[in-house]
Design a protein around this motif. Sequence first.
Motif, short mmCIF file in Angstrom:
data_model
loop_
_atom_site.label_atom_id
_atom_site.label_comp_id
_atom_site.label_asym_id
_atom_site.label_seq_id
_atom_site.Cartn_x
_atom_site.Cartn_y
_atom_site.Cartn_z
N GLY A 251 0.81 -1.21 0.00
CA GLY A 251 0.00 0.00 0.00
C GLY A 251 0.84 1.26 0.00
N LEU A 252 1.92 1.25 0.78
CA LEU A 252 2.81 2.42 0.83
C LEU A 252 3.47 2.66 -0.52
CD1 LEU A 252 4.10 4.67 2.51
CD2 LEU A 252 5.88 3.02 3.19
N TRP B 26 3.91 5.77 -5.56
CA TRP B 26 3.86 5.77 -7.02
C TRP B 26 2.77 6.72 -7.52
CZ3 TRP B 26 6.16 5.31 -11.35
CH2 TRP B 26 5.45 5.10 -12.53
N ALA B 27 1.61 6.74 -6.83
CA ALA B 27 0.52 7.63 -7.23
C ALA B 27 0.95 9.09 -7.12
CB ALA B 27 -0.71 7.38 -6.37
N ARG B 28 1.69 9.44 -6.06
CA ARG B 28 2.13 10.82 -5.89
C ARG B 28 3.16 11.20 -6.94
NH1 ARG B 28 0.62 12.66 -0.67
NH2 ARG B 28 -1.42 11.69 -0.30
N LEU B 29 4.10 10.31 -7.21
CA LEU B 29 5.12 10.59 -8.22
C LEU B 29 4.50 10.71 -9.61
CD1 LEU B 29 7.95 8.21 -7.01
CD2 LEU B 29 8.01 10.72 -6.98
N ARG B 30 3.53 9.85 -9.88
CA ARG B 30 2.93 9.82 -11.21
C ARG B 30 2.03 11.03 -11.44
NH1 ARG B 30 -0.83 4.82 -13.46
NH2 ARG B 30 -1.05 5.57 -15.60
N GLY C 126 -3.35 6.27 -2.78
CA GLY C 126 -2.70 5.24 -3.58
C GLY C 126 -3.73 4.25 -4.07
N ARG C 127 -3.44 3.61 -5.20
CA ARG C 127 -4.43 2.73 -5.81
C ARG C 127 -4.83 1.59 -4.89
NH1 ARG C 127 -3.80 -0.41 -11.66
NH2 ARG C 127 -5.87 -1.39 -11.63
N HIS C 128 -3.86 0.98 -4.19
CA HIS C 128 -4.16 -0.19 -3.36
C HIS C 128 -5.11 0.18 -2.22
CE1 HIS C 128 -3.63 -3.95 -1.21
NE2 HIS C 128 -3.31 -3.25 -0.12
N TRP C 129 -4.78 1.22 -1.44
CA TRP C 129 -5.63 1.58 -0.31
C TRP C 129 -6.93 2.20 -0.78
CZ3 TRP C 129 -0.73 3.68 2.47
CH2 TRP C 129 -0.13 2.62 3.18
#
Length: 465
Positions: free
Chosen positions: A117-118, A123-127, A148-151
């Motif tokens: 999840g982390l 990755w979501a923030r960087l992307r 993030g996509r997982h959480w």
Amino acid sequence: MTASKSPLVIGAGPAGLTAALRLLERDVAPRIVEATENVGGLARTPVDGSWRIDPGGHRFFTKSEEVADLWRSLLPADQWISVPRRSAMLVDGHYVRYPLRGRDLLWQRGLGKGLHGLGSLMWARLRTGPRIVNGAVSFRRWGTYEFGRHWYQTFFDGYVRKTWLTDPDDIASDWANQRIKPIDWRVRSDQELTTTDVFRYPKLGPGQLWEAAAEELRSRGIEPKLKARVVEAQYGASGWTVTLQNGETCLADGLFSSMPLHELIEALKPRPPEYIRAIAARLRHRGLITVAVALRERLDIPYHWVYTPNSAFRSGRIQNYSLWSPDLAPPAWPGSHLGFEYFVDGPTGTWGIDDEELVRIVRDDLRALGCGDSTVEHLMITRSQHAYPVHDSTRERNVQRIRNFLAARYPSLHPIGRNGMHHYDNQDHAMLSALKSVDRYFGADVDPWQANTDEGYHESGLVNG
């Protein structure tokens, strides 16, 4: 009283009752009509014998001293209790505390899932790059960036589908900035978390406050007229002629309307242009069916709200009334008192589900919660049709066009409250819209539509104690 003023208030929920009380403060006697048989709107307290329920789960929190003063004036101090907020997401048999806390996400469901999840969040923030602040983005995009996509998929995607009854790509994120808190990465003790998030609550449920408001009006000669649905509002040179479903008419020099905005548009005469009626017809609501269940056994659920994002449950959220106030159950009740909340699509589709089918559904949800249905002592069903305005991708633009039309054609018409403005407001914001609208009725240069525009507004802590 000022005889030259003759306002009519449509709706006896928090906004309508607040408008009526403020008008009395200004020495004007309003009339107030309510379509249903209750005052309080969604914030009413249905009663069956010694059983009481809160259909929507109402925390009494506000950043407005004016609203807090009104609350305190209606109920004496001994009728309020302080309730520490405790909420959780029920996922894979784990109660994950909400608002989400970093340490829980990393450890509670296993270190592997926590690190996954982390990584997904980073990755979501960087992307995505700079923080998303545009309220017009979809809820999916906002949630993926924020968690993030997982959480996001674990905690929010399924929940939003069940509660908003649509794809998260079709829901705007503006409401989420106020309703969903970001992950808390601070290291704090459980005691600190409990003592810093405390709310007021009437001992007998939220309706106790609004019943007190109605009683205050009655004591001053204003009797809210119940079961009085407005079917037509005719505007002319001499003001308003409002027709009720029973054929009765009311004359008024100003209208304060908390009826659903699309219903108001259809009631107006002369009939608004076709494009305005078409826009209003696209405004959607979610209905809410609450099934309150009293169990003879005491369940170990230390949370007021349990969100159920996965498909094992039909309910979107479960309330634990036993923690809200012991007075919602009979004296010394030893068991559990739960409220299963089912979000439905207004007057069509699942709204028409009968009580027998609802009982079957709630028994399935009880089994998913881990308890059998043989312990049910009492069951109570409450329906709230226009509970939540839907914030789809077109709402903001459509409401703005309707708002501009009404302001230009009907200067003495004042939409107020959650349904009147078609905005997912808390009850204190609904009250503020009413207070500002009354000020505008008396000539003040104020904009009631600005009562709730703080993007970062969150209900948190015991304020105005």
